[in-house]
Design a protein around this motif. Structure first.
Motif, PDB file in Angstrom:
ATOM      1  N   LEU A  41     -12.436  -2.853  -4.669  1.00 53.23           N
ATOM      2  CA  LEU A  41     -12.006  -3.308  -3.348  1.00 53.23           C
ATOM      3  C   LEU A  41     -13.180  -3.562  -2.417  1.00 53.23           C
ATOM      4  O   LEU A  41     -13.043  -4.308  -1.436  1.00 53.23           O
ATOM      5  N   ASP A  42     -14.333  -2.982  -2.688  1.00 51.78           N
ATOM      6  CA  ASP A  42     -15.516  -3.312  -1.896  1.00 51.78           C
ATOM      7  C   ASP A  42     -15.932  -4.761  -2.138  1.00 51.78           C
ATOM      8  O   ASP A  42     -16.209  -5.511  -1.197  1.00 51.78           O
ATOM      9  N   THR A  43     -15.926  -5.180  -3.407  1.00 53.17           N
ATOM     10  CA  THR A  43     -16.250  -6.576  -3.733  1.00 53.17           C
ATOM     11  C   THR A  43     -15.188  -7.525  -3.202  1.00 53.17           C
ATOM     12  O   THR A  43     -15.500  -8.600  -2.682  1.00 53.17           O
ATOM     13  N   VAL A  44     -13.919  -7.139  -3.332  1.00 48.13           N
ATOM     14  CA  VAL A  44     -12.834  -7.975  -2.803  1.00 48.13           C
ATOM     15  C   VAL A  44     -13.036  -8.223  -1.313  1.00 48.13           C
ATOM     16  O   VAL A  44     -12.921  -9.359  -0.832  1.00 48.13           O
ATOM     17  N   SER A 316       2.037 -11.961  -5.762  1.00 49.41           N
ATOM     18  CA  SER A 316       0.901 -11.368  -6.467  1.00 49.41           C
ATOM     19  C   SER A 316      -0.371 -12.138  -6.146  1.00 49.41           C
ATOM     20  O   SER A 316      -0.347 -13.259  -5.645  1.00 49.41           O
ATOM     21  N   GLY A 317      -1.501 -11.507  -6.461  1.00 46.07           N
ATOM     22  CA  GLY A 317      -2.783 -12.123  -6.153  1.00 46.07           C
ATOM     23  C   GLY A 317      -3.269 -13.142  -7.163  1.00 46.07           C
ATOM     24  O   GLY A 317      -4.337 -13.733  -6.979  1.00 46.07           O
ATOM     25  N   LEU A 318      -2.512 -13.377  -8.238  1.00 42.65           N
ATOM     26  CA  LEU A 318      -2.925 -14.359  -9.248  1.00 42.65           C
ATOM     27  C   LEU A 318      -3.151 -15.733  -8.623  1.00 42.65           C
ATOM     28  O   LEU A 318      -2.358 -16.183  -7.783  1.00 42.65           O
ATOM     29  N   LEU A 416     -15.172  -7.811 -17.863  1.00 44.03           N
ATOM     30  CA  LEU A 416     -13.905  -7.767 -17.151  1.00 44.03           C
ATOM     31  C   LEU A 416     -14.098  -7.808 -15.640  1.00 44.03           C
ATOM     32  O   LEU A 416     -13.253  -8.336 -14.911  1.00 44.03           O
ATOM     33  N   CYS A 417     -15.185  -7.237 -15.153  1.00 41.37           N
ATOM     34  CA  CYS A 417     -15.401  -7.193 -13.699  1.00 41.37           C
ATOM     35  C   CYS A 417     -15.421  -8.610 -13.119  1.00 41.37           C
ATOM     36  O   CYS A 417     -14.719  -8.909 -12.143  1.00 41.37           O
ATOM     37  N   ASN A 418     -16.226  -9.487 -13.684  1.00 36.06           N
ATOM     38  CA  ASN A 418     -16.300 -10.858 -13.189  1.00 36.06           C
ATOM     39  C   ASN A 418     -15.037 -11.645 -13.525  1.00 36.06           C
ATOM     40  O   ASN A 418     -14.564 -12.447 -12.716  1.00 36.06           O
ATOM     41  N   ALA A 419     -14.483 -11.426 -14.717  1.00 36.45           N
ATOM     42  CA  ALA A 419     -13.311 -12.201 -15.125  1.00 36.45           C
ATOM     43  C   ALA A 419     -12.096 -11.882 -14.256  1.00 36.45           C
ATOM     44  O   ALA A 419     -11.345 -12.780 -13.852  1.00 36.45           O
ATOM     45  N   LEU A 420     -11.887 -10.603 -13.941  1.00 40.42           N
ATOM     46  CA  LEU A 420     -10.702 -10.231 -13.174  1.00 40.42           C
ATOM     47  C   LEU A 420     -10.835 -10.600 -11.702  1.00 40.42           C
ATOM     48  O   LEU A 420      -9.824 -10.874 -11.044  1.00 40.42           O
ATOM     49  N   THR A 421     -12.048 -10.634 -11.170  1.00 34.56           N
ATOM     50  CA  THR A 421     -12.196 -11.140  -9.800  1.00 34.56           C
ATOM     51  C   THR A 421     -11.932 -12.646  -9.765  1.00 34.56           C
ATOM     52  O   THR A 421     -11.361 -13.162  -8.794  1.00 34.56           O
ATOM     53  N   ALA A 422     -12.303 -13.354 -10.836  1.00 39.34           N
ATOM     54  CA  ALA A 422     -12.006 -14.788 -10.901  1.00 39.34           C
ATOM     55  C   ALA A 422     -10.502 -15.044 -10.964  1.00 39.34           C
ATOM     56  O   ALA A 422     -10.003 -16.052 -10.444  1.00 39.34           O
ATOM     57  N   THR A 423      -9.763 -14.131 -11.566  1.00 32.12           N
ATOM     58  CA  THR A 423      -8.324 -14.290 -11.737  1.00 32.12           C
ATOM     59  C   THR A 423      -7.581 -14.324 -10.401  1.00 32.12           C
ATOM     60  O   THR A 423      -6.486 -14.860 -10.307  1.00 32.12           O
ATOM     61  N   VAL A 424      -8.189 -13.761  -9.362  1.00 33.30           N
ATOM     62  CA  VAL A 424      -7.551 -13.755  -8.039  1.00 33.30           C
ATOM     63  C   VAL A 424      -8.279 -14.669  -7.048  1.00 33.30           C
ATOM     64  O   VAL A 424      -8.152 -14.516  -5.835  1.00 33.30           O
ATOM     65  N   GLY A 425      -9.032 -15.637  -7.584  1.00 34.11           N
ATOM     66  CA  GLY A 425      -9.641 -16.639  -6.719  1.00 34.11           C
ATOM     67  C   GLY A 425     -10.940 -16.221  -6.076  1.00 34.11           C
ATOM     68  O   GLY A 425     -11.375 -16.846  -5.097  1.00 34.11           O
ATOM     69  N   GLY A 433     -24.780 -23.245 -11.151  1.00 31.04           N
ATOM     70  CA  GLY A 433     -23.514 -23.969 -11.118  1.00 31.04           C
ATOM     71  C   GLY A 433     -22.415 -23.379 -11.976  1.00 31.04           C
ATOM     72  O   GLY A 433     -21.249 -23.798 -11.859  1.00 31.04           O
ATOM     73  N   TRP A 434     -22.743 -22.395 -12.834  1.00 29.82           N
ATOM     74  CA  TRP A 434     -21.737 -21.789 -13.698  1.00 29.82           C
ATOM     75  C   TRP A 434     -20.706 -21.050 -12.861  1.00 29.82           C
ATOM     76  O   TRP A 434     -21.047 -20.221 -12.020  1.00 29.82           O
ATOM     77  N   LEU A 435     -19.419 -21.346 -13.089  1.00 31.98           N
ATOM     78  CA  LEU A 435     -18.336 -20.672 -12.392  1.00 31.98           C
ATOM     79  C   LEU A 435     -17.685 -19.677 -13.341  1.00 31.98           C
ATOM     80  O   LEU A 435     -17.245 -20.041 -14.425  1.00 31.98           O
ATOM     81  N   GLU A 436     -17.644 -18.428 -12.947  1.00 32.51           N
ATOM     82  CA  GLU A 436     -17.088 -17.386 -13.808  1.00 32.51           C
ATOM     83  C   GLU A 436     -15.631 -17.699 -14.136  1.00 32.51           C
ATOM     84  O   GLU A 436     -14.815 -17.928 -13.238  1.00 32.51           O
ATOM     85  N   PRO A 437     -15.258 -17.689 -15.428  1.00 27.36           N
ATOM     86  CA  PRO A 437     -13.861 -17.948 -15.819  1.00 27.36           C
ATOM     87  C   PRO A 437     -12.993 -16.718 -15.661  1.00 27.36           C
ATOM     88  O   PRO A 437     -13.478 -15.588 -15.610  1.00 27.36           O
ATOM     89  N   ALA A 438     -11.699 -16.943 -15.590  1.00 28.45           N
ATOM     90  CA  ALA A 438     -10.729 -15.869 -15.390  1.00 28.45           C
ATOM     91  C   ALA A 438     -10.312 -15.248 -16.713  1.00 28.45           C
ATOM     92  O   ALA A 438     -10.600 -15.767 -17.800  1.00 28.45           O
ATOM     93  N   LEU A 439      -9.600 -14.137 -16.618  1.00 26.20           N
ATOM     94  CA  LEU A 439      -8.933 -13.503 -17.749  1.00 26.20           C
ATOM     95  C   LEU A 439      -7.665 -12.867 -17.206  1.00 26.20           C
ATOM     96  O   LEU A 439      -7.710 -12.127 -16.218  1.00 26.20           O
ATOM     97  N   VAL A 440      -6.526 -13.162 -17.831  1.00 31.92           N
ATOM     98  CA  VAL A 440      -5.244 -12.664 -17.331  1.00 31.92           C
ATOM     99  C   VAL A 440      -4.712 -11.599 -18.282  1.00 31.92           C
ATOM    100  O   VAL A 440      -4.706 -11.784 -19.503  1.00 31.92           O
TER     101      VAL A 440
END
Length: 475
Positions: A41-44, A316-318, A416-425, A433-440
């Protein structure tokens, strides 16, 4: 707690802000327990601020923080009016055993904001879900949630035996410590310490929330219940069909033809045995239908915890694009959820929705440059020279090996840290230029969401999920 005090439905605390404050608030308004995810939640917070906090929600909550100068300092540091303009997010401090005041204050503020927003404007119940695997964040995150008036703290992904004492200490305004697992430490103990009065400039009134331990087996529930120092106020009994992290199968490790862990009868809890402990409990993992709720109640449970149906709800935050793809797959009958034994750096099996364009795709996993810059799932270790360090199986292999890790532990790991933050935008865009991909992640039991889609072809709200589960009139 009397039975009348207990929620019938607990909304699962999922991902990084998938269980967002709007979702928790919507469930709480139905008279059930809405839960925010307490992970990262600090990163969020700092990423929402750097995106300009366009709706003003974070700033509204920060204005209610009981130490105004602390909140104002964080706004000056992180808020970018108008957003980042496509530049990378500025990082916040990383977790460690020896935490600066700034690190702990940001953790406190992040949890306060999420819980305060979830509680705003109603008198319903709100909880926060923490991961025992992210031990170093637990004291400050719990403090922030308590400052916002959280009603329940739920903790899983490990054995949360320290939580009762921690919550007691924080409620009393006392300095607290939380022991952290450190590889190679032998009998030496290491702990995160937190002094609420020193951190916040004085003692603030706090009420102790109820604590629910999320466990997978009777033996774990019995271990926690037998001693008042570890006894929770209740249990969530989570089976292997639940989303997110699952407890590893008991007994020898076996994989099926698709490389998934094989769970058996030993991995299913006995509700009658849990009921004999005399504490309220909720069943989770495959209990997301009205029939399953009725069955759980007949077995002595206070109710159920449900994740997937809420993860796919409007609140949900997805990221909306991901939710739409999942609902399309559900309609087509092509949706699949795989229990990946390797993806999580924790070593726990992790449920992964097989969605193109996410890290469920092996090719995309391979293409992602390995790095660990958020570090919530990294572990502390003692090096050969006695120094304390941190490592993660998802970081570059040569780095992990240099820190004493084993090469086999790096195979198949996902950040998972980067992937799950990507999952919520909140995906990080790298300087190249690399954009971290999501994981659901979703639960493996899709019967509930299949039925919900038949009732609500255009999607559903959290209130409609509760209404359907409990047999109430349509919301």
């Amino acid at each position: 707690m009397t039975e009348r005090d207990l929620p019938l439905v607990i909304q699962g605390g999922m991902g990084v802000a998938v269980s967002s404050w709007p979702l928790a608030a919507a469930v709480a308004r139905t008279g059930n327990l809405g839960v925010v995810s307490g992970t990262a939640l600090d990163t969020v917070l700092v990423r929402r601020l750097q995106d300009g906090d366009p709706d003003g929600h974070a700033r509204r909550a920060m204005a209610a923080f009981p130490v105004p100068e602390l909140a104002e300092g964080m706004l000056r540091r992180y808020l970018r009016v108008g957003g980042r303009g496509g530049t990378p997010y500025r990082p916040g401090p990383r977790l460690g055993l020896r935490q600066s005041a700034a690190t702990q204050q940001l953790l406190v503020l992040g949890a306060f904001v999420e819980v305060w927003l979830a509680r705003e404007g109603h008198g319903g119940l709100v909880g926060i879900n923490l991961l025992e695997k992210v031990q170093m964040a637990i004291p400050a995150t719990a403090l922030g949630a308590m400052l916002a008036g959280v009603d329940y703290v739920l903790v899983g992904a490990g054995l949360p035996r320290q939580l009762p004492g921690l919550l007691d200490g924080l409620a009393g305004g006392q300095p607290v410590s939380y022991q952290v697992d450190v590889a190679g430490a032998g009998d030496a103990e290491h702990a995160v310490t937190l002094d609420p009065g020193a951190l916040l400039g004085g003692r603030l009134p706090l009420t102790r929330p109820r604590f629910l331990a999320i466990v997978s087996a009777n033996v774990l529930a019995g271990y926690l219940a037998r001693d008042e120092r570890t006894r929770p106020d209740g249990f969530v009994i989570e089976g292997p069909r639940a989303g997110g992290h699952n407890a590893p199968p008991r007994g020898p490790r076996r994989l099926d033809a698709d490389g998934q862990p094989v769970f058996g009868p030993r991995d299913e809890a006995d509700p009658l045995g849990i009921a004999a402990l005399g504490l309220p409990f909720w069943m989770a993992g495959g209990f997301g239908t009205p029939e399953a709720l009725a069955m759980a109640r007949a077995q002595g449970a206070a109710g159920v915890q449900v994740g997937t149906a809420f993860a796919l709800s409007h609140e949900s935050g997805l990221v909306e694009e991901l939710r739409a793809q999942l609902l399309d797959q559900l309609l087509e009958g092509s949706i699949a959820v795989r229990t990946d034994p390797l993806a999580s750096p924790t070593g726990f099996p992790f449920k992964v929705a097989q969605l193109p364009g996410t890290l469920a795709d092996p090719g995309l996993r391979e293409a992602r440059p390995r790095l660990c810059d958020l570090g919530y799932l990294r572990t502390a270790y003692v090096a050969e020279n006695g120094a304390l360090g941190y490592r993660c199986p998802a970081e570059p292999v040569h780095t992990y090996l240099r820190k004493g890790g084993r090469v086999e532990d790096t195979e198949g790991r996902v950040c998972l840290c980067n992937a799950l933050t990507a999952t919520v935008g909140l995906a990080q865009r790298r300087a190249d230029g690399w954009l971290e991909p999501a994981l659901v992640t979703l639960g493996a039991d899709l019967a509930g969401v299949t039925q919900l889609q038949a009732l609500h072809p255009q999607g559903w709200s959290a209130g409609q999920v509760v209404s359907w589960l409990t047999g109430a009139a349509t919301v």
